[in-house]
Design an enzyme around this catalytic site. Structure first.
Site, short mmCIF file in Angstrom:
data_model
loop_
_atom_site.label_atom_id
_atom_site.label_comp_id
_atom_site.label_asym_id
_atom_site.label_seq_id
_atom_site.Cartn_x
_atom_site.Cartn_y
_atom_site.Cartn_z
N SER A 7 0.77 -1.24 -0.05
CA SER A 7 -0.12 0.09 -0.25
C SER A 7 1.06 1.28 -0.05
O SER A 7 1.89 1.37 0.88
CB SER A 7 -0.79 0.10 1.28
OG SER A 7 -1.51 1.28 1.31
N HIS A 30 -1.09 -1.24 -4.33
CA HIS A 30 -2.28 -0.96 -3.82
C HIS A 30 -2.39 0.52 -3.58
O HIS A 30 -1.72 1.09 -2.82
CB HIS A 30 -2.51 -1.51 -2.37
CG HIS A 30 -3.79 -1.48 -1.67
ND1 HIS A 30 -4.94 -2.19 -1.93
CD2 HIS A 30 -4.13 -0.72 -0.71
CE1 HIS A 30 -5.86 -1.94 -1.11
NE2 HIS A 30 -5.58 -1.01 -0.61
N ASP A 32 -4.66 3.69 -2.26
CA ASP A 32 -5.84 4.03 -1.11
C ASP A 32 -6.17 5.45 -1.63
O ASP A 32 -5.42 6.44 -1.30
CB ASP A 32 -5.18 4.12 0.11
CG ASP A 32 -4.84 2.61 0.81
OD1 ASP A 32 -6.01 1.69 0.51
OD2 ASP A 32 -3.90 2.40 1.02
N MET A 34 -8.72 8.40 -0.76
CA MET A 34 -9.75 8.80 0.43
C MET A 34 -10.12 9.98 0.30
O MET A 34 -9.17 11.09 -0.26
CB MET A 34 -8.89 8.78 1.66
CG MET A 34 -8.12 7.39 1.98
SD MET A 34 -7.34 7.21 3.70
CE MET A 34 -6.66 5.72 3.58
N HIS A 63 -8.19 1.11 -4.15
CA HIS A 63 -8.90 0.86 -3.07
C HIS A 63 -9.68 2.30 -2.86
O HIS A 63 -8.99 3.30 -2.39
CB HIS A 63 -8.10 0.37 -1.96
CG HIS A 63 -9.11 0.29 -0.89
ND1 HIS A 63 -8.39 -0.02 0.57
CD2 HIS A 63 -10.38 0.27 -0.46
CE1 HIS A 63 -9.63 -0.08 1.56
NE2 HIS A 63 -10.77 -0.14 0.79
N MET A 65 -11.88 4.72 -0.97
CA MET A 65 -12.43 4.92 0.29
C MET A 65 -13.14 6.32 0.29
O MET A 65 -12.95 7.24 0.75
CB MET A 65 -11.65 4.84 1.25
CG MET A 65 -11.26 3.36 1.71
SD MET A 65 -9.76 3.30 2.84
CE MET A 65 -8.55 3.39 1.41
N MET A 134 -12.08 -5.55 5.25
CA MET A 134 -11.08 -4.66 5.86
C MET A 134 -10.85 -5.58 7.26
O MET A 134 -11.55 -5.90 8.00
CB MET A 134 -11.68 -3.48 6.00
CG MET A 134 -11.86 -2.63 4.74
SD MET A 134 -10.31 -2.18 4.01
CE MET A 134 -9.19 -1.34 5.21
N ASP A 172 -6.86 -6.18 4.34
CA ASP A 172 -6.04 -5.00 4.17
C ASP A 172 -6.25 -4.38 5.57
O ASP A 172 -7.27 -3.93 5.98
CB ASP A 172 -6.80 -4.16 3.09
CG ASP A 172 -6.11 -2.67 3.10
OD1 ASP A 172 -5.34 -2.29 3.66
OD2 ASP A 172 -6.94 -1.91 2.52
O1 LIG Z 1 -6.86 0.80 3.15
C1 LIG Z 1 -5.72 1.19 4.06
C2 LIG Z 1 -6.25 1.92 5.29
O2 LIG Z 1 -7.63 2.26 5.33
C3 LIG Z 1 -4.66 0.91 3.81
O3 LIG Z 1 -4.40 0.00 2.61
C4 LIG Z 1 -4.06 -0.12 5.05
O4 LIG Z 1 -4.19 0.44 6.28
C5 LIG Z 1 -2.49 -0.51 4.78
O5 LIG Z 1 -1.85 -0.11 5.81
P1 LIG Z 1 -1.02 -0.94 6.90
O6 LIG Z 1 -0.36 -2.08 6.36
O7 LIG Z 1 -0.16 0.02 7.52
O8 LIG Z 1 -2.19 -1.34 7.84
FE LIG Z 2 -6.37 0.01 1.15
#
Ligand SMILES: O=C(CO)[C@H](O)[C@H](O)COP(=O)(O)O
Ligand SMILES: [Fe+2]
Length: 221
Positions: A7, A30, A32, A34, A63, A65, A134, A172
């Protein structure tokens, strides 16, 4: 089969191209997205993801969000993302949206927060290419893995097996060398890791260590 998807939430945002090159041995990157509405954090949108698509050595696992996912998700498929995952909580039309994403040439993923049940979606698994359970509350990297979400991973795995369909089961949040085996044993096959890849040490070595930890697990197939 285990896929490791670093990520870039944990990457250096002003050295993104360098950090993308550091994870070239991973399966997918990945990404993210947001919007500070669906989650209380803000990252980037289609303009930045388009540039990541231009320079990334590996395909994009986006991903989302965000709210208004029916409006925005198709843009990420259009810019060439390999996979676009939206949250079930953000749309009333998940099947229609998945069909749109597929028609634009992307894989379609559906994600659920820790408190969202998976059952409403299990009869429609063939409409999706990926199911993301999640393992933390979405919004931030570096949180602790919620082992109570493993019951949902087991339920999805069993439904995928019964449906004889090839849906990737992604986890994730809080995935590291110790938790990856727990998620694998529950039935996950696609692992997102931010801190465990971009934190201490070399990213490529961290990716190799995660692969080894997933394969070492005695329930490996
Ligand atoms: O979607 C996510 C947070 O909403 C990230 O992909 C996820 O948190 C990855 O970070 P870590 O491996 O440090 O937990
Ligand atoms: Fe994510």
């Amino acid at each position: 089969m285990s896929r490791i998807n670093p990520s870039i939430l944990a990457a250096d945002f002003v050295n993104m191209q360098r950090d993308l090159e550091r994870i070239a041995t991973a399966d997918y990157v990945h990404v993210d997205v947001m919007d500070n509405h669906f989650v209380p954090n803000l990252t980037f949108g289609p303009q930045m993801v388009g540039r990541i698509q231009d320079v990334s050595p590996i395909p994009l696992d986006v991903h989302l969000m965000i709210d208004d996912v029916d409006r925005w998700a198709p843009d990420y498929a259009r810019l060439g993302a390999f996979s676009v995952t939206f949250h079930a909580e953000a749309t009333e039309h998940p099947i229609e949206l998945a069909r749109t994403l597929r028609s634009l040439g992307s894989r379609a993923g559906i994600a659920v927060k820790p408190g969202t049940p998976v059952e409403p979606y299990l009869d429609y698994l063939a409409e999706f290419d990926q199911f993301l359970v999640m393992t933390v509350e979405p919004g931030f990297g570096g949180q602790s893995f919620m082992s109570e979400t493993m019951a949902k991973v087991e339920r999805v795995r069993s439904a995928v097996r019964d449906a004889e369909t090839d849906v990737w089961l992604q986890v994730d949040g809080g995935i590291d060398r110790s938790t990856i085996g727990i998620a694998k044993a529950a039935g996950a096959d696609t692992f997102v890791a931010g801190s465990a890849v971009f934190g201490a040490g070399e990213a490529s070595e961290n990716i190799a260590a995660l692969r080894a930890a997933a394969h070492d697990h005695r329930h490996d197939v």
